[in-house]
Write an enzyme that holds these catalytic residues in place. Sequence first.
Site, mmCIF file in Angstrom:
data_model
loop_
_atom_site.group_PDB
_atom_site.id
_atom_site.type_symbol
_atom_site.label_atom_id
_atom_site.label_comp_id
_atom_site.label_asym_id
_atom_site.label_seq_id
_atom_site.Cartn_x
_atom_site.Cartn_y
_atom_site.Cartn_z
ATOM 1 N N CYS A 14 0.860 -1.183 0.000
ATOM 2 C CA CYS A 14 0.000 0.000 0.000
ATOM 3 C C CYS A 14 0.900 1.237 0.000
ATOM 4 C CB CYS A 14 -0.900 -0.003 1.226
ATOM 5 S SG CYS A 14 0.017 0.071 2.795
ATOM 6 N N CYS A 98 2.858 5.756 8.981
ATOM 7 C CA CYS A 98 1.886 5.893 7.890
ATOM 8 C C CYS A 98 0.995 7.107 8.159
ATOM 9 C CB CYS A 98 1.028 4.629 7.780
ATOM 10 S SG CYS A 98 -0.313 4.808 6.578
ATOM 11 N N HIS A 126 -0.293 -5.055 19.363
ATOM 12 C CA HIS A 126 0.163 -4.653 18.030
ATOM 13 C C HIS A 126 0.880 -3.306 18.157
ATOM 14 C CE1 HIS A 126 0.108 -3.361 13.831
ATOM 15 N NE2 HIS A 126 -0.108 -4.623 13.505
ATOM 16 N N GLU A 128 1.075 -0.772 16.302
ATOM 17 C CA GLU A 128 0.268 0.407 15.966
ATOM 18 C C GLU A 128 -0.655 0.771 17.132
ATOM 19 O OE1 GLU A 128 -2.039 0.348 12.269
ATOM 20 O OE2 GLU A 128 -3.475 1.703 13.223
ATOM 21 N N CYS A 196 -8.685 2.701 6.763
ATOM 22 C CA CYS A 196 -7.603 2.489 5.797
ATOM 23 C C CYS A 196 -8.161 1.916 4.488
ATOM 24 C CB CYS A 196 -6.557 1.552 6.382
ATOM 25 S SG CYS A 196 -5.257 1.115 5.210
ATOM 26 N N SER A 224 2.029 -10.217 10.362
ATOM 27 C CA SER A 224 1.316 -9.151 9.656
ATOM 28 C C SER A 224 -0.177 -9.293 9.913
ATOM 29 C CB SER A 224 1.605 -9.227 8.153
ATOM 30 O OG SER A 224 0.666 -8.466 7.429
ATOM 31 N N SER A 225 -0.736 -8.305 10.609
ATOM 32 C CA SER A 225 -2.157 -8.356 10.973
ATOM 33 C C SER A 225 -3.048 -8.442 9.741
ATOM 34 C CB SER A 225 -2.509 -7.111 11.793
ATOM 35 O OG SER A 225 -3.880 -7.060 12.080
ATOM 36 N N ASN A 226 -2.768 -7.608 8.744
ATOM 37 C CA ASN A 226 -3.668 -7.595 7.579
ATOM 38 C C ASN A 226 -3.522 -8.851 6.732
ATOM 39 O OD1 ASN A 226 -2.185 -6.767 4.821
ATOM 40 N ND2 ASN A 226 -1.086 -5.834 6.527
ATOM 41 N N SER A 268 2.123 -5.443 3.282
ATOM 42 C CA SER A 268 3.566 -5.280 3.472
ATOM 43 C C SER A 268 4.381 -6.310 2.692
ATOM 44 C CB SER A 268 3.913 -5.370 4.965
ATOM 45 O OG SER A 268 3.346 -6.535 5.539
#
Length: 310
Positions: A14, A98, A126, A128, A196, A224-226, A268
Amino acid sequence: MTLKVVLAQPRGFCAGVVRAIDIVERALKKYGPPVYVRHEIVHNKYVVETLKAKGARFVESVSEIPDDAVAIFSAHGVSKAVEGEAEVRNLPVIDATCPLVTKVHNQGKRYVKQGRTVILIGHAGHPEVEGTMGQIPAPVVLVQTVADVETLTIPTDTPVAYVTQTTLSVDDTKEIIAALTRRFTDIQGPDTRDICYATQNRQSAVRDLCEVADLLLVVGATNSSNSNRLREIGAELGIPSYLIANGSELDPAWLDGVKTVGITAGASAPEVLVDDVITALKKLKPVEVSTLPGREENIEFRLPAELASV
């Protein structure tokens, strides 16, 4: 028999990830190696190892960064305490947070100024979430599930507001937001357009992909969460779904009886790893690759001023 391979659109990097990696590479070019990055710049081993080879050093604490060394904060953002630690040591800092994460920080600060109790929807631990909780100048209540909302002890007439971890989509948060709205009489939250875009787009694309695929491969890292969420969506839709870092983790047994393989990648994960998975498939069977129609992303985030012309 030829194996059909269908790629999701969009997939992979992204704009926030592109910006973060660009910041490290430009800092290396401007200041020379080593530069120090607090936490993995993004959650992908390939990206981290590639930057290490160029001279980046990854640390988990500001205390590990030598005096006068260039310090870079990762795309996930950091708390005020971390910023303060770097400031006390007069470290030259470049912030790769970000811009959408920074926007969440600012939303939280505005809600505090309005006298509201801030509720953060996200995953405990996390980076973030830790950064966001540490940026908002008041206690922040973290909820991860609808059940968490039901056990909150905050009086129902308390003015509250919610913000969300950016790697959760509208679909991920809507039930929790609905539960919060039922629970509190005076509640505010950001416009759903502030969620997002990349997370939402990749999740929508993987749902479309699962309509044509017998097997889903998500290229991404286990932290990676996403990426994990993309795999979960495939599983929820009844498709055998696996999260793999690259082609070496492909298990030929997964292909038994499979005619169409769907491939996507977390935000990512670089495209070179998707290519690596396709190469691994080609070693097993002849493949025919196509890309599912989907949303085009053209967003670019501005670089920090000191690196813009590098």
